[in-house]
Enzyme design. Structure first.
Site, short mmCIF file in Angstrom:
data_model
loop_
_atom_site.label_atom_id
_atom_site.label_comp_id
_atom_site.label_asym_id
_atom_site.label_seq_id
_atom_site.Cartn_x
_atom_site.Cartn_y
_atom_site.Cartn_z
N HIS A 161 0.84 -1.21 0.00
CA HIS A 161 0.00 0.00 0.00
C HIS A 161 0.87 1.25 0.00
O HIS A 161 0.55 2.24 -0.66
CB HIS A 161 -0.90 0.03 1.24
CG HIS A 161 -1.88 -1.09 1.33
ND1 HIS A 161 -1.77 -2.11 2.25
CD2 HIS A 161 -2.99 -1.36 0.59
CE1 HIS A 161 -2.78 -2.95 2.10
NE2 HIS A 161 -3.53 -2.53 1.10
N GLN A 188 -0.81 -4.27 -8.71
CA GLN A 188 -0.88 -5.32 -9.74
C GLN A 188 -1.20 -6.69 -9.15
O GLN A 188 -1.65 -7.58 -9.85
CB GLN A 188 0.46 -5.35 -10.50
CG GLN A 188 0.55 -6.38 -11.60
CD GLN A 188 -0.48 -6.17 -12.69
OE1 GLN A 188 -0.44 -5.17 -13.40
NE2 GLN A 188 -1.40 -7.10 -12.84
N GLN A 242 -8.89 -7.50 -10.46
CA GLN A 242 -9.51 -6.26 -9.96
C GLN A 242 -9.08 -5.07 -10.83
O GLN A 242 -9.90 -4.25 -11.25
CB GLN A 242 -9.09 -6.04 -8.50
CG GLN A 242 -9.42 -4.67 -7.94
CD GLN A 242 -9.27 -4.61 -6.43
OE1 GLN A 242 -10.11 -5.11 -5.70
NE2 GLN A 242 -8.20 -4.01 -5.94
O1 PAF Z 1 -8.17 -4.08 -3.09
C1 PAF Z 1 -8.84 -3.67 -2.13
O2 PAF Z 1 -8.33 -3.47 -1.02
C2 PAF Z 1 -10.33 -3.45 -2.30
O3 PAF Z 1 -10.86 -4.35 -3.22
C3 PAF Z 1 -10.68 -2.01 -2.68
C4 PAF Z 1 -10.13 -1.66 -4.05
C5 PAF Z 1 -10.15 -1.04 -1.64
C6 PAF Z 1 -12.20 -1.84 -2.76
O4 PAF Z 1 -12.80 -2.11 -1.54
#
Ligand code: PAF
Length: 285
Positions: free
Chosen positions: A41, A153, A158
């Site tokens: 993150h 990635q 997603q």
């Molecule tokens: O990847 C994540 O942590 C979640 O899917 C997100 C993009 C924050 C959506 O809740």
């Protein structure tokens, strides 16, 4: 009301890009997360800071994207620890809404559908997951009005679906994808790694090792790729493979024998109490 001066006709803009250039979005970069932050993150936040003057990190464990038997209740939540990790990075704000703030009328009646791909791969094991994910990401875009939206990635499907949603719905945010961050031993960082005990964590390395084996076999073709990955995964205690698939990154459909170019290898497995995913690019020639 006319004062007699001939009024000039308003400019006509015929492309979406030109309209957006004339009326720009705010210069904010949004990093959507569910908290339990880790270096993966933080890499998104650092990249976001290169793209925009102000970075907003959202922390919201979105109930809509969890199935009834999934880990919504035990998903790690530690806002204080997350804020401490973000403090040195100069984030402009963390948006950490309560569930009521995001869904004041209860579960929304109007939701997004991730389409056919939403039911494949991750979506096969986690029905409705991507509908819930897209719905909350769309809400976050409307709420924060970011110019940039950052994703890792590691969550390749997603990323694909968010990029598709942005195009399908003409959303303004630019999607920036940041490479997977790995521990020194190769394990892809994930909030769910916290569920693993020592032996499970060791076993989880089979995922990244399978990807490495797939990459090494790539010049011998797709069958060799699959065989190489299988030989790593087979017999690995604690690792129950959900899927191993090689897809065309342009369509996310499985590649055929005649595919040439960069493909993406995807893997998902249950390792003890955690369901983990990983992926990598390989070149098939
Ligand atoms: O990847 C994540 O942590 C979640 O899917 C997100 C993009 C924050 C959506 O809740």
């Amino acid at each position: 009301m006319s004062d007699g001066t001939p009024a000039s006709a308003p400019p006509v803009i015929t492309t979406i890009a030109a309209l957006r250039e004339r009326f720009p979005a705010r210069a904010v970069a949004l990093v959507p997360t569910m908290g339990a932050l880790h270096e993966g993150h933080l890499a998104l936040v650092r990249r976001a800071a290169e793209l925009a003057d102000e970075v907003v990190v959202s922390i919201f464990v979105n109930p809509l994207q969890f199935g009834p038997s999934e880990d919504l209740d035990r998903y790690p939540r530690d806002l204080e620890a997350d804020l401490a990790l973000l403090a040195p990075l100069g984030v402009a704000a963390v948006f950490a809404p309560a569930v009521d703030e995001m869904y004041p009328d209860g579960p929304p009646q109007t939701t997004l559908r991730a389409g056919e791909l939403g039911g494949r791969l991750e979506g096969r094991t986690r029905p409705g997951h991507f509908d819930g994910m897209l719905t909350v990401v769309a809400k976050l875009i409307h709420i924060a009005r970011p110019a940039h939206l950052l994703f890792g990635q590691k969550d390749a499907q997603q990323v694909f679906l968010v990029e598709r949603m942005v195009r399908d719905l003409d959303l303004e945010a630019h999607v920036e994808v940041v490479e997977t961050v790995r521990a020194a031993d190769g394990l892809a960082l994930s909030s769910r790694n916290r569920y693993l005990d020592e032996s499970e964590r060791r076993a989880a390395l089979a995922l990244s090792r399978a990807l490495e084996a797939a990459d090494s076999a790539a010049d011998r073709g797709i069958d060799a790729v699959i065989a190489a990955a299988q030989s790593v995964l087979m017999g690995e205690e604690h690792v129950e493979v959900d899927y191993f698939e090689v897809v065309d990154p342009a369509t996310f459909l499985p590649v055929g024998d005649d595919f040439r170019g960069t493909a993406r290898v995807l893997i998902a497995a249950r390792v003890g109490p955690a369901r983990l995913i990983d992926n990598d690019a390989i070149y098939l020639n």
